[in-house]
Design an enzyme around this catalytic site. Structure first.
Site, PDB file in Angstrom:
ATOM      1  CG  HIS A  51      -1.989  -1.034   1.192  1.00 17.75           C
ATOM      2  ND1 HIS A  51      -2.865  -1.184   0.135  1.00 17.75           N
ATOM      3  CD2 HIS A  51      -2.304  -2.012   2.089  1.00 17.75           C
ATOM      4  CE1 HIS A  51      -3.673  -2.210   0.388  1.00 17.75           C
ATOM      5  NE2 HIS A  51      -3.348  -2.730   1.557  1.00 17.75           N
ATOM      6  CG  ASP A  53      -5.224  -9.722   3.348  1.00 21.83           C
ATOM      7  OD1 ASP A  53      -5.061 -10.208   2.206  1.00 21.83           O
ATOM      8  OD2 ASP A  53      -4.932  -8.540   3.618  1.00 21.83           O
ATOM      9  CG  ASP A 101      -3.013  -8.392   0.529  1.00 28.30           C
ATOM     10  OD1 ASP A 101      -2.296  -8.750   1.490  1.00 28.30           O
ATOM     11  OD2 ASP A 101      -4.020  -7.646   0.661  1.00 28.30           O
ATOM     12  CG  HIS A 129      -6.819  -5.327   1.424  1.00 26.98           C
ATOM     13  ND1 HIS A 129      -6.287  -6.174   2.359  1.00 26.98           N
ATOM     14  CD2 HIS A 129      -8.066  -5.014   1.842  1.00 26.98           C
ATOM     15  CE1 HIS A 129      -7.181  -6.368   3.329  1.00 26.98           C
ATOM     16  NE2 HIS A 129      -8.267  -5.675   3.029  1.00 26.98           N
TER      17      HIS A 129
HETATM   18 ZN   LIG Z   1      -4.362  -7.023   2.526  1.00 24.92          ZN
END
Ligand SMILES: [Zn+2]
Length: 321
Positions: free
Chosen positions: A131, A257, A168, A170
């Site tokens: 991120h 995740d 991931d 995200h």
């Molecule tokens: Zn994540």
């Protein structure tokens, strides 16, 4: 009995020193302890080689982040602040040094791969990175470890076509931002749809800009998406794009995740699907990169599920068929 290739695990006890303020924060040292304990006790143990990371140089990090960002981050850590940028991004005094060690793991792995001393490298690191943008910490991330590794691979070894695959839950907004205009690195991300999920980027129409147009592929999945949609996305969208790109190197932003028990996302993946991801990536690597793959840990916040998913992923990646 199945047999497995050797896996080099780049890790350090110093990663546990990045203190995120206790049990209320999801990105905890226990995550790494759980992974390493599980690997040490499981079927892959005899084929694991642990390697300590060399810290990334300031110069290597500056290939991705700007000087002002580094100064602000250093000041926040060393002056005793508890977070950097946003309260999610908890820091402590040691975070500054540990972040260089985290960014250095990929570099350590690349040097091993290029010296023909390793094929499969897994960086068991924290803090995570995908991120973090060039000038912005976000989502527990400070240095974009994957981006630092890719820039190093390009610069030191002159690699031209580097595939970054991010599974991931995200979207890796930082990786996308850093390589948005870059045709020498292709960013492919499969994640929960941005309407429902942090950080709200990764729409399927975001496909790179300028020279990088066509070198970003976002595959958003609806909440509740399980293994069948993962395999369908791999078969129909991702593997064809990888073949067309014809990578020289593969870097995996390996986040776990999306697991059904991990409430950081609404995705519903089983532990087993991580093995199938590993096998798929191994097939790409056999085809394109002399079986060599660098994986760097991102998210995954339920330690037991994370550890089992990492082990299953590495099993799929290293299985000798
Ligand atoms: Zn994540």
């Amino acid at each position: 009995m199945p047999s497995f290739k050797t896996i080099h695990i780049v890790t350090s006890p110093d990663y546990l020193l990045h203190d995120t303020g206790g049990r209320d924060h999801p990105e905890q040292p226990e995550r790494l302890k759980a992974i390493l304990d599980k690997l040490d006790q499981g079927p892959l143990a005899s084929g694991l080689v642990k390697v300590p990371p060399v810290p990334a140089s300031r110069e290597a990090v500056l290939e991705v982040h700007d000087d002002d960002y580094l100064l602000r981050f250093e000041d926040a850590c060393l002056s005793g602040r508890e977070y950097f940028g946003h309260t999610d991004n908890r820091i402590c005094y040691d975070t500054w040094r540990v972040a260089f060690l985290s960014a250095g793991a990929g570099i350590t792995g690349i040097d091993l791969i290029e010296a023909d001393k390793a094929e499969l490298v897994f960086c068991a690191i924290r803090p995570p990175g995908h991120h973090a943008e060039a000038g912005l910490p976000l989502g527990f991330c400070f240095f974009n470890n994957v981006a630092v590794a890719v820039r190093y691979w390009q610069k030191k070894y002159n690699r031209k076509r580097i595939l970054i695959f991010d599974f991931d839950a995200h979207h890796g907004n930082g990786i996308q931002e850093i390589f948005d205009e870059d045709a020498t690195a292709m960013y492919v991300s499969m994640h929960e749809h941005p309407t429902f999920s942090f950080p709200g980027t990764g729409w399927d129409y975001e496909n790179g800009t300028g020279a990088g147009q066509g070198f970003t592929l976002n595959v958003p999945l609806p909440p509740g998406a399980g293994d069948d949609l993962v395999m369908q996305a791999l078969e129909e969208k991702i593997t064809p794009a990888v073949k067309e790109f014809n990578p020289e190197c593969i870097v995996i932003a390996a986040g776990f995740d999306a697991h059904a028990v991990d409430d950081m996302s609404g995705l519903d993946w089983s532990t087993l699907v991580y093995g199938r991801l590993g096998t798929t990536i191994a097939n790409w690597a056999d085809q394109f990169t002399r079986a060599r793959v660098l994986s760097i840990l991102e998210g995954g916040y339920v330690p037991e599920a994370l550890a089992a998913s990492v082990e299953t992923y590495l099993g799929g990646l290293s299985l000798v068929v």
